[in-house]
Design a protein around this motif. Structure first.
Motif, PDB file in Angstrom:
ATOM      1  N   ILE A  58       9.192   9.418 -10.000  1.00 21.89           N
ATOM      2  CA  ILE A  58       8.691   8.896  -8.726  1.00 21.89           C
ATOM      3  C   ILE A  58       8.620  10.059  -7.740  1.00 21.89           C
ATOM      4  O   ILE A  58       9.567  10.830  -7.624  1.00 21.89           O
ATOM      5  CB  ILE A  58       9.623   7.800  -8.167  1.00 21.89           C
ATOM      6  N   THR A  76      11.191   5.857 -13.214  1.00 17.12           N
ATOM      7  CA  THR A  76      10.851   4.451 -13.393  1.00 17.12           C
ATOM      8  C   THR A  76      10.188   4.292 -14.755  1.00 17.12           C
ATOM      9  O   THR A  76       9.888   5.262 -15.439  1.00 17.12           O
ATOM     10  CB  THR A  76       9.925   3.980 -12.251  1.00 17.12           C
ATOM     11  N   TRP A  83       7.028  -0.756 -14.602  1.00  9.91           N
ATOM     12  CA  TRP A  83       7.290  -0.776 -13.158  1.00  9.91           C
ATOM     13  C   TRP A  83       6.158  -0.084 -12.411  1.00  9.91           C
ATOM     14  O   TRP A  83       5.667  -0.580 -11.409  1.00  9.91           O
ATOM     15  CB  TRP A  83       8.631  -0.088 -12.855  1.00  9.91           C
ATOM     16  N   PHE A 102       4.089  -1.771  -9.569  1.00  8.18           N
ATOM     17  CA  PHE A 102       4.262  -1.247  -8.216  1.00  8.18           C
ATOM     18  C   PHE A 102       3.800   0.208  -8.176  1.00  8.18           C
ATOM     19  O   PHE A 102       4.613   1.130  -8.106  1.00  8.18           O
ATOM     20  CB  PHE A 102       5.725  -1.356  -7.777  1.00  8.18           C
ATOM     21  N   THR A 158       5.083   3.014  -5.437  1.00  2.07           N
ATOM     22  CA  THR A 158       6.503   3.279  -5.239  1.00  2.07           C
ATOM     23  C   THR A 158       6.690   4.756  -4.915  1.00  2.07           C
ATOM     24  O   THR A 158       6.116   5.622  -5.566  1.00  2.07           O
ATOM     25  CB  THR A 158       7.309   2.909  -6.502  1.00  2.07           C
ATOM     26  N   ILE A 167      13.809   4.313  -0.904  1.00  2.00           N
ATOM     27  CA  ILE A 167      12.817   3.927  -1.914  1.00  2.00           C
ATOM     28  C   ILE A 167      11.888   2.901  -1.291  1.00  2.00           C
ATOM     29  O   ILE A 167      12.332   1.870  -0.798  1.00  2.00           O
ATOM     30  CB  ILE A 167      13.497   3.337  -3.167  1.00  2.00           C
ATOM     31  N   ILE A 196       8.803   0.365  -2.020  1.00  4.34           N
ATOM     32  CA  ILE A 196       8.128  -0.315  -3.121  1.00  4.34           C
ATOM     33  C   ILE A 196       6.993  -1.135  -2.526  1.00  4.34           C
ATOM     34  O   ILE A 196       7.211  -1.972  -1.659  1.00  4.34           O
ATOM     35  CB  ILE A 196       9.096  -1.238  -3.878  1.00  4.34           C
TER      36      ILE A 196
END
Length: 179
Positions: free
Chosen positions: A9, A35, A39, A43, A46, A63, A65
């Motif tokens: 991420i 991630t 995921w 999302f 993110t 974080i 999201i």
């Protein structure tokens, strides 16, 4: 079964999120955020951003999201709508719309869907309760200042009286809203 790979991420803000807090500090990026592909697919936006380091030797990270998948707005019935002068006519209109169903259960479900759609549309066209109260108070204040310098004409006096009734109604709606 397909293997789910780890995805990094992105980190926004500071490059280093740890320090030894010495003169001529040692700066490191000790924390990494990963991630899964599922995921990331769900999302895709993110991200991690750095916050202000206060007392710790680590920079706190936030974080975020989010997704770009559109979501329908949830209809929330507000009790103050029942205080509105046109509420009953709106309800009668929404309930009387044709449903084109034969099954009693489907008829009642369709009627509630029609009613929700009509009230939601009507609610979106209503001005903000807070803004309406502020506007009415402003005009009443102006009329009060005007009245200090001269008598109001009968038309202006009647207008002021109707505004006072409107304000009372709006304040009652606000009271119901906050209950």
């Amino acid at each position: 079964m397909p293997q789910d790979h780890n995805w990094l991420i992105p980190l926004y803000g500071k490059r280093f999120i740890w320090t030894n807090k010495q003169y001529s500090p040692l700066l490191e990026r000790l924390d990494w955020f990963f991630t899964s592909q599922s995921w990331t697919n769900t999302f895709p936006n993110t991200s991690i951003s750095t916050l202000t380091m206060e007392t710790s030797d680590h920079v706190p990270c936030l974080i975020s999201i989010s997704t770009v998948i559109p979501k329908g707005r949830v209809f929330r019935f507000e009790n103050y709508l029942m205080e509105h002068e046109h509420f009953m006519s709106i309800v009668q209109h929404g309930w009387s719309l044709p449903t084109f169903q034969t099954n009693a259960t489907k008829i009642i479900t369709a009627k509630f869907k029609n009613l929700r759609r009509v009230i939601k549309s009507w609610q979106s066209q209503l001005s903000s309760l807070k803004a309406n109260i502020a506007d009415v108070k402003l005009i009443l204040s102006f009329l009060g200042v005007l009245e200090e310098f001269r008598d109001l004409t009968l038309m202006k006096w009647n207008f002021k009286a109707s505004l006072e009734k409107k304000l009372t109604s709006l304040l009652r709606q606000q009271k119901v809203y906050w209950k």
